[in-house]
Enzyme design. Structure first.
Site, PDB file in Angstrom:
ATOM      1  N   GLU A   1     -14.643  10.528  20.939  1.00 51.68           N
ATOM      2  CA  GLU A   1     -14.546   9.131  20.507  1.00 51.68           C
ATOM      3  C   GLU A   1     -13.402   9.000  19.530  1.00 51.68           C
ATOM      4  O   GLU A   1     -13.311   9.784  18.568  1.00 51.68           O
ATOM      5  CB  GLU A   1     -15.814   8.661  19.778  1.00 51.68           C
ATOM      6  CG  GLU A   1     -16.968   8.359  20.664  1.00 51.68           C
ATOM      7  CD  GLU A   1     -18.107   7.660  19.931  1.00 51.68           C
ATOM      8  OE1 GLU A   1     -17.847   6.876  18.990  1.00 51.68           O
ATOM      9  OE2 GLU A   1     -19.266   7.910  20.301  1.00 51.68           O
TER      10      GLU A   1
ATOM     11  N   GLU B   1     -23.417  11.775  17.645  1.00 54.40           N
ATOM     12  CA  GLU B   1     -23.306  11.689  16.177  1.00 54.40           C
ATOM     13  C   GLU B   1     -24.647  12.007  15.516  1.00 54.40           C
ATOM     14  O   GLU B   1     -25.232  11.187  14.810  1.00 54.40           O
ATOM     15  CB  GLU B   1     -22.804  10.303  15.764  1.00 54.40           C
ATOM     16  CG  GLU B   1     -21.376  10.040  16.225  1.00 54.40           C
ATOM     17  CD  GLU B   1     -20.799   8.711  15.752  1.00 54.40           C
ATOM     18  OE1 GLU B   1     -21.576   7.801  15.430  1.00 54.40           O
ATOM     19  OE2 GLU B   1     -19.566   8.587  15.699  1.00 54.40           O
TER      20      GLU B   1
HETATM   21  C1  BG6 Z   1     -19.622   5.459  16.968  1.00 55.90           C
HETATM   22  C2  BG6 Z   1     -20.698   5.348  18.020  1.00 55.90           C
HETATM   23  O1  BG6 Z   1     -20.208   5.635  15.742  1.00 55.90           O
HETATM   24  O2  BG6 Z   1     -18.795   4.362  16.772  1.00 55.90           O
HETATM   25  C3  BG6 Z   1     -20.390   4.371  19.138  1.00 55.90           C
HETATM   26  O3  BG6 Z   1     -20.987   6.608  18.572  1.00 55.90           O
HETATM   27  C4  BG6 Z   1     -19.768   3.136  18.555  1.00 55.90           C
HETATM   28  O4  BG6 Z   1     -21.572   4.116  19.852  1.00 55.90           O
HETATM   29  C5  BG6 Z   1     -18.480   3.512  17.851  1.00 55.90           C
HETATM   30  O5  BG6 Z   1     -19.585   2.104  19.458  1.00 55.90           O
HETATM   31  C6  BG6 Z   1     -17.705   2.324  17.311  1.00 55.90           C
HETATM   32  O6  BG6 Z   1     -18.524   1.567  16.464  1.00 55.90           O
HETATM   33  P1  BG6 Z   1     -18.776   0.027  16.658  1.00 55.90           P
HETATM   34  O7  BG6 Z   1     -19.852  -0.314  15.725  1.00 55.90           O
HETATM   35  O8  BG6 Z   1     -17.498  -0.636  16.314  1.00 55.90           O
HETATM   36  O9  BG6 Z   1     -19.142  -0.176  18.082  1.00 55.90           O
END
Ligand code: BG6
Length: 489
Positions: free
Chosen positions: A387, A191
């Site tokens: 993701e 990101e």
């Molecule tokens: C993304 C990141 O922005 O969101 C991850 O690349 C992150 O590292 C994921 O874990 C989910 O966000 P969070 O804050 O709920 O873990």
């Protein structure tokens, strides 16, 4: 589903990051990274999503004085460092043919500026990737996922310093040499655009070091530029060291909808969408978009960009574009009078047509299809969703089962839209769901915000057996993979 449009060689799997999973923060010669100073912050106010990520100079000082792992949950992770074999076996049982992991830079170069790598760090990742290959799981490796050495933050101002480029490239060359034959899919910066949301976590830029907000913003653009150059150089060396390997960049895909058909709302949403794609414009098309150059000029920012930098960026574009997708957002010229929602990524106007997760993220499967089509039409390079997922609290029933139907619903609706996007003509290489095993949250460092198909018995304070348990969604995803996405029911 009538016809199955998922390609036969589709990559199915999950994704984690070293700093949220490994733990073992100070073992085997590992140095401190920016993740090791991040503290436990239970859900904070919707309007204040940036506060989840904030780290200042005093926080760094305090973190360096303690070995505590309760208040600093990323230091303990889920103990993947010691339990990776057990976890990989579970992923293999689900049928994964890909797993996205990251390398903690500080296991190899504890401060980032050493001349030679730490042999124990090298050996750990060799063992990890070898075991993945043995299980027919293709490693997809992120070189930098919010894990910059803390020393580089303190001694060099993080990525705002040009010197960091050389140190990163040295690290990349070492890992390409060491893991050639084992790793074919690479990503540079997780990101990369997130530097605007959390400059410290992404690029080691501590905003309070700068005289005012404007100077801090200038440093953020400079840091991002250095990352663009470093990513181009990483691609250049990958071509030389592992010519068949593929290098991707990684974008946070947020789809912005206009609130109304008022042309001003439409224009605002269009501008937000273009801003969202700024980094991928640079890394896929090889050039800064004019609107960004004009913005830098308007602001009077003096960003050092040499001709050589620009020619590297032009010549070493990526092979594929990877993305995270969690939510869409509404933009409005009357935003200040509207109800807001927020995720870890952004906050904006609430969409009345969408439900939100327990953490306030808007759930929008159709937005995924919209985003994929927009990206493919713009770039015409293969896309990879690396993701996607929903953080939720899970209950373990008396009989030990975890019936996470909400998670199945979430994935089912997103995979359906992903399938339709492929039918619409999008060239999609694969899908790795985020946090396929429960891990520590990136933004709030919570454990109870769970994304996994596999439950980890650990609470927000690190208490628990760390035993792994299959959730109901484990069996669902296994069936999805077995049928190459034909059965999403
Ligand atoms: C993304 C990141 O922005 O969101 C991850 O690349 C992150 O590292 C994921 O874990 C989910 O966000 P969070 O804050 O709920 O873990």
């Amino acid at each position: 589903m009538t016809k199955n449009y998922f390609p036969d060689d589709f990559l199915w799997g999950g994704a984690i990051a070293a700093n949220q999973a490994e733990g073992a923060w100070n073992e085997d010669g590992k140095g401190m990274s920016v993740a090791d100073v991040a503290t436990f912050k239970p859900k904070v106010a919707v309007e204040n999503y940036k506060a989840q990520w904030h780290v200042g100079l005093e926080d760094i000082k305090a973190a360096k004085l303690t070995d505590d792992t309760v208040y600093y949950p990323k230091r303990r992770g889920i103990d993947f460092y010691h339990r990776y074999k057990e976890d990989l076996a579970l992923f293999a049982e689900m049928g994964f043919n890909v797993l996205r992991v990251s390398i903690a830079w500080t296991r190899l170069f504890p401060n980032g500026n050493e001349d030679t790598p730490n042999p124990k760090g090298l050996a750990y990742y060799k063992a990890l990737f070898t075991e993945m290959k043995r299980l027919n799981i293709e490693p997809l490796v992120t070189l930098s996922h919010y894990e910059m050495p803390l020393y580089l933050v303190e001694a060099y101002d993080g990525w705002a310093s040009r010197d960091v480029i050389d140190m990163f490239v040295k690290y990349c060359k070492v890992v390409f040499e060491e893991y050639k034959g084992l790793v074919n899919y690479w990503l540079t910066f997780n990101e990369i655009d997130s530097v605007f949301r959390h400059p410290f976590t992404t690029a080691g830029v501590v905003e309070e070091k700068y005289a005012d907000k404007k100077q801090a913003e200038e440093a953020i653009y400079q840091a991002l530029h250095h990352q663009f150059v470093a990513a181009a150089l990483a691609k250049k060396h990958l071509n030389l060291i592992i010519p068949d390997a593929k290098m991707g960049c990684m974008l946070t895909k947020v789809v912005h909808y206009p609130e109304t058909c008022n042309p001003e709302d439409i224009l605002l949403a269009q501008q937000e969408n273009r801003n969202n794609m700024f980094a991928s414009d640079v890394q896929v098309l090889g050039e800064y978009p004019t609107h960004v150059l004009n913005y830098l000029d308007d602001q009077g920012f003096n960003i050092t960009m040499t001709d050589q930098d620009l020619s590297l960026i032009k010549n070493y574009t990526v092979d594929y574009l990877s993305l995270s997708y969690y939510m869409s957002i509404v933009t409005s010229i009357h935003a200040d009078q509207r109800e807001k929602v927020s995720g870890n990524l952004t906050s904006g106007v609430k969409n009345p047509h969408l439900a939100t997760s327990e953490w306030g993220w808007q759930i929008d499967p159709i937005g995924l299809r919209v985003g994929l089509i927009d990206l493919y039409d713009r770039y015409h390079v293969p896309l990879f969703i690396v993701e996607n997922g929903m953080g939720a609290k899970d209950e373990v029933e008396q009989d030990g089962s975890i019936n996470d139907d909400y998670r199945i619903d979430y994935f089912q609706s997103h995979l359906e839209q992903m399938h339709l996007a492929i039918k619409d003509g999008v060239d999609l290489m694969g899908y790795t769901s985020w946090g396929c095993i429960d891990i520590v949250s990136a933004s709030t460092s919570q454990m109870t915000k769970r994304y996994g198909f596999i439950y980890v018995d650990a609470d927000d304070y690190g208490e628990g057996s760390y035993q792994r348990k299959k959730k109901k969604s484990f069996y669902w995803y296994k069936k999805v993979i077995e049928t190459n996405g034909a059965d999403l029911s």
